[in-house]
Design an enzyme around this catalytic site. Structure first.
Site, mmCIF file in Angstrom:
data_model
loop_
_atom_site.group_PDB
_atom_site.id
_atom_site.type_symbol
_atom_site.label_atom_id
_atom_site.label_comp_id
_atom_site.label_asym_id
_atom_site.label_seq_id
_atom_site.Cartn_x
_atom_site.Cartn_y
_atom_site.Cartn_z
ATOM 1 N N SER A 110 -13.310 6.588 -19.272
ATOM 2 C CA SER A 110 -13.942 5.892 -18.627
ATOM 3 C C SER A 110 -15.447 5.674 -18.602
ATOM 4 O O SER A 110 -16.412 4.981 -17.173
ATOM 5 C CB SER A 110 -13.572 5.166 -17.720
ATOM 6 O OG SER A 110 -12.539 5.289 -16.629
ATOM 7 N N GLY A 144 3.445 -1.780 -0.163
ATOM 8 C CA GLY A 144 4.921 -2.155 -0.118
ATOM 9 C C GLY A 144 4.999 -2.692 -0.820
ATOM 10 O O GLY A 144 5.952 -3.875 -0.964
ATOM 11 N N LYS A 145 5.513 -1.472 -1.865
ATOM 12 C CA LYS A 145 6.628 -1.980 -3.170
ATOM 13 C C LYS A 145 7.567 -1.858 -2.384
ATOM 14 O O LYS A 145 8.657 -2.782 -2.796
ATOM 15 C CB LYS A 145 5.914 -0.962 -4.276
ATOM 16 C CG LYS A 145 4.513 -1.130 -4.650
ATOM 17 C CD LYS A 145 4.377 -0.055 -5.864
ATOM 18 C CE LYS A 145 4.349 1.363 -5.306
ATOM 19 N NZ LYS A 145 3.526 2.204 -4.503
ATOM 20 N N THR A 146 8.555 -1.285 -1.965
ATOM 21 C CA THR A 146 9.333 -0.382 -1.555
ATOM 22 C C THR A 146 9.586 -1.713 -0.196
ATOM 23 O O THR A 146 10.929 -1.905 -0.134
ATOM 24 C CB THR A 146 10.283 0.936 -0.912
ATOM 25 O OG1 THR A 146 9.331 1.833 -1.474
ATOM 26 C CG2 THR A 146 10.727 0.703 0.074
ATOM 27 N N LYS A 204 -11.551 -0.605 -9.169
ATOM 28 C CA LYS A 204 -12.708 0.757 -8.692
ATOM 29 C C LYS A 204 -13.725 -0.687 -8.121
ATOM 30 O O LYS A 204 -14.503 -0.214 -7.727
ATOM 31 C CB LYS A 204 -12.760 0.086 -10.413
ATOM 32 C CG LYS A 204 -12.551 1.983 -10.855
ATOM 33 C CD LYS A 204 -13.317 1.638 -12.817
ATOM 34 C CE LYS A 204 -12.263 2.656 -13.615
ATOM 35 N NZ LYS A 204 -12.146 1.760 -14.597
ATOM 36 N N PRO A 217 -0.551 1.959 -5.559
ATOM 37 C CA PRO A 217 -0.547 3.234 -4.930
ATOM 38 C C PRO A 217 0.232 3.432 -3.775
ATOM 39 O O PRO A 217 0.700 1.861 -3.659
ATOM 40 C CB PRO A 217 -2.256 2.508 -4.652
ATOM 41 C CG PRO A 217 -2.755 1.575 -5.002
ATOM 42 C CD PRO A 217 -1.684 1.357 -6.466
#
Length: 779
Positions: A685, A366-368, A728, A362
């Site tokens: 789900s 901190g992906k970048t 979840k 999401p």
């Protein structure tokens, strides 16, 4: 002689039967002299006829000069009566005529059209209806306009200009001036046809002014073109002189030779070097003013600036890399472990192709930023390329040099910017790629991200193989759903889940607060951010999987402190408690998911995964008199609708076992609703959640409000596994629900859930839906 005979004689004298010449490309005016060539047979006959009689001829303009054999409708009705002064026969049969225009006349009727034109013509004198002062004003304006124009027209000599300027009669001036103007035939004929002197002067002035503006523009354009040509010729001449001087002195500083030396000194691969030398040979044969010269020169500059052998040396020890990664980011253990593995294998093998990693999670986790830290940990250059909204594959592969303004693609451009052949190359937001008529950039990336193919990556502009195998490619995405499978198959997927509350507290203390203090110029000695204040922001002012919103709120609080510090530089250290933070940030913004607060009939809490993390949703079921129809509302997707039908079918087939009267299905409609109807919802789900709510509504038994569940249901009542369990679980934890039912097959995924969450939440596994009903419904 009586009066009637006298009038008839006057009229007959005013009308003349004259031969007619249709003049092409020119309009003859009264009181002017014209020399012209006559070649068309009917015009030659008309001239001969005129010389046999009184040497008078009627000359009218031909409306369309292209027509060789004009008819009556192609000849202007107004012209001039002229006297033939001289007629000379040429050796080729043509004639050269010199005529003196006498006065203006109009055609009354044609008398001959066979062999040559002749017509009855009548003089049309000019009429002056204005007073002398107004006419003089118009006359002066027209003269000034013509004078200004004549200064720009080199065809009007000073002698001619002086002669025209000395004319005192207004109509004679207009006639002589118009005979010198290079205007359209229709506009000149209009001036000739006007009888009123003032109107003629006005229209002539307008025409002179218009031609003046056109002449000015033509002069400017001509000057610019001449300057450009002169500049190019001057540069070429100087280059040739310089070349000759260097040849005479024995110097060897020719530009092409200098490029050859640079190419050979760079140590390019053999095939690339041969390509570059061929381009230099072409350059030597091209004029420097040619567009191709600059295109080839630009191409050679790119070749020289591309890093072929320039590489940075990787970090020597695992401990150094670990220290850098831990310093920059809290958590993200999977990512850190994968980078340490890469460094370890690189140390053992000495040569290893760069991995192609894809960080999925999401926003705000901190992906970048972790890609930047990886570059630091490896001691490599960092390049970032955003793929959001990229539609043209030329952005990846570049344009061919045949196109004007062609450039290499952004892969080659990024490597040139980095100045290194082994950088960390971030392809940000790869799931936001799109395509259009210009191609599919996702397909173009297949070559870039395939370790077997990117050894010889070919950019369309460069037209040479370039080795990308040493580049560490990292991609980021919020979701894998929109990434084409062939592209997805080439990447190593690493999922970055949302942060727990405790993780967010630690991230805020270690990274976010110091960063915002520095950005806003507030010394650390002036602020004491308590943990209670941080938790208050997390729980009441943000609702996210990442920490981007948390950082914004912390920045807002610190700016409030900065305002006080600006008013009072000697301010004491501010202790920011939960209460102070609430005062600074105002009304609490977080809206918790709406879940039942007490046990209810037909209302069950489910868990869902979204691109921004996990969330809870309440599924409501109601019964009403009807014909046994199933109503589904809440903007549900096709998969979710099928899950609802599967749940109904299962309960129908097992109605007796659950004590449900089968007539209920026939006499009642079942309405399944998922609140927040404007938000699209889909996925399998929610199957056991809908089954539980439906059975509760049919049996009138309440469902526990402190239990949440997730799992897919089959027609045999099996509970199948789902994805996104960690997100979840975090959603249930944030909502204060501490009992969660999950599929038995997802038990292995519990290891990924943080310890603090597992300690608080009781996870109940279920293989069939009966186990779910026994826990959730109060039988």
């Amino acid at each position: 002689m009586n009066q009637e005979n006298l009038n008839t004689e006057i009229i007959e004298e005013a009308l003349l039967d004259l031969p007619l010449i249709a003049l092409r490309g020119k309009v003859l005016f009264p009181k002017t002299v014209l020399n012209f060539d006559v070649g068309r047979p009917f015009s030659v006959k008309a001239l001969n006829k005129a010389t046999d009689d009184k040497s008078l001829v009627f000359i009218a303009a031909q409306k369309n000069p292209i027509i060789d054999n004009p008819r009556k409708r192609d000849i202007a009705e107004i012209g001039v009566v002229a006297k033939v002064k001289q007629l000379t026969k040429m050796p080729n049969g043509n004639m050269k005529a010199s005529v003196d225009a006498l006065y203006r006349a109009e055609i009354v009727r044609y008398t001959n059209t066979e062999g040559y034109f002749s017509a009855i013509v009548r003089e049309v004198p000019y009429v002056n209806t204005e007073n002398t002062v107004e006419l003089e004003a118009c006359f002066r304006l027209a003269k000034n306009a013509f004078y200004e124009y004549s200064l720009l027209d080199s065809r009007i000599t000073k002698e001619v200009l002086a002669t025209v300027s000395e004319i005192t009669d207004a109509n004679e001036f207009v006639d002589n001036a118009m005979s010198l103007m290079p205007c359209e035939i229709s506009k000149v004929l209009n001036i000739l046809s006007i009888s009123d002197t003032k109107l003629r002067l006005t229209e002539a002035q307008k025409l002179f002014s218009r031609e003046l503006e056109i002449a000015k523009i033509e002069k400017e354009i001509s000057l610019k073109v001449r300057q450009n040509i002169d500049k190019s010729q001057k540069e070429y001449y100087l280059r040739e002189q310089l070349r000759a001087i260097h040849d005479e002195l024995g110097d060897d500083i020719d530009e092409e030779d200098a490029l050859r030396e640079k190419i050979k000194a760079k140590g390019l691969p053999e095939d690339v070097e041969q390509k570059a030398l061929k381009e230099i040979d072409r350059l030597d044969k091209i004029n420097p003013s040619s567009p191709d010269y600059s295109i080839i020169l630009n191409y050679l500059d790119w070749l020289l600036e591309l890093p072929f052998n320039e590489k940075t040396e990787d970090t020597g020890t695992l401990a150094t890399a670990q220290e850098i990664l831990d310093k920059d980011h809290f958590g993200l253990e999977k990512v850190k472990q994968r980078i340490l593995e890469y460094i370890a294998v690189l140390k053992l093998t000495k040569k290893m192709r760069g991995p192609i990693l894809c960080f999925v999670g999401p926003p705000g986790v901190g992906k970048t930023s972790v890609a930047t830290s990886i570059a630091r940990a490896l001691n490599r250059k960092f390049v970032r390329m955003s793929l959001g909204g990229v539609k043209d594959e030329a952005e990846i592969r570049g344009h061919r040099r045949t196109y004007v303004g062609a450039m290499p693609g952004r892969i080659i451009y990024g490597l040139k910017t980095a100045g290194s052949a082994n950088p960390v190359f971030l392809l940000d937001e790869i799931d936001k790629l799109s395509s259009d008529i210009h191609g599919d950039p996702a397909s173009a990336l297949l070559e870039v991200l395939d370790p077997e193919q990117n050894v010889t990556f070919r950019d369309r502009y460069m037209e040479i193989p370039y080795d990308l195998s040493d580049v560490m490619f990292i991609t980021t995405a919020n979701s894998l759903d929109t990434i084409p499978y062939p592209l997805l198959d080439r990447m190593e997927i690493i999922e970055l889940s949302g942060y727990t509350g405790e993780e967010k507290v630690q991230i805020a203390k270690r990274y976010l607060i110091p960063k915002q203090l520095k950005l806003n110029g507030v010394p650390e000695t002036k602020v004491d951010f308590t943990e209670d204040a941080i938790r208050e922001i997390i729980e009441e002012y943000t609702m996210e999987a990442g920490v981007r919103g948390l950082e914004r709120q912390i920045g807002s609080v610190i700016r409030k402190v900065a305002v006080k510090l600006g008013d009072n530089p000697k301010m004491r250290k501010q202790k920011l408690t939960a209460k102070v933070v609430c005062d600074y940030l105002g009304v609490k913004k977080r809206l918790k998911d709406v879940t039942p607060e007490v046990d209810e009939v037909g209302a069950t809490v489910g868990l869902a995964w979204t691109q921004v993390g996990g969330t809870t949703l309440t599924i409501e079921v109601g019964l009403m008199r009807g014909k046994g129809e199933l109503l589904l509302t809440g903007k549900l997707g096709d998969v979710m609708k099928e899950s609802a039908r599967a749940a109904i079918s299962y309960i129908k087939s097992n109605a007796k076992r659950y004590g449900v009267d089968e007539e209920l299905f026939e006499k009642n409609d079942i309405h399944v609703h998922v609140p927040e109807g404007a938000t699209p919802k889909d996925g399998p789900s929610a199957g056991i959640t809908m089954a539980t709510a439906i059975l509760s509504a049919l049996t009138k038994k309440t469902v526990r409000h402190d239990v949440a569940m997730t799992g897919e249901i089959t027609l045999r009542g099996k509970v199948l596994p789902i994805g996104g369990l960690k997100e979840k679980a975090l959603a249930a934890y944030r909502q204060g629900i501490y009992t969660v039912i999950i599929p038995k097959a997802n038990e292995r995924d519990l290891a990924e859930i943080p310890d603090e969450i597992r300690k608080e939440i009781k996870f109940i596994t279920a293989e069939n839906v009966d186990e779910v009903f026994n826990v959730a419904i109060n039988f």
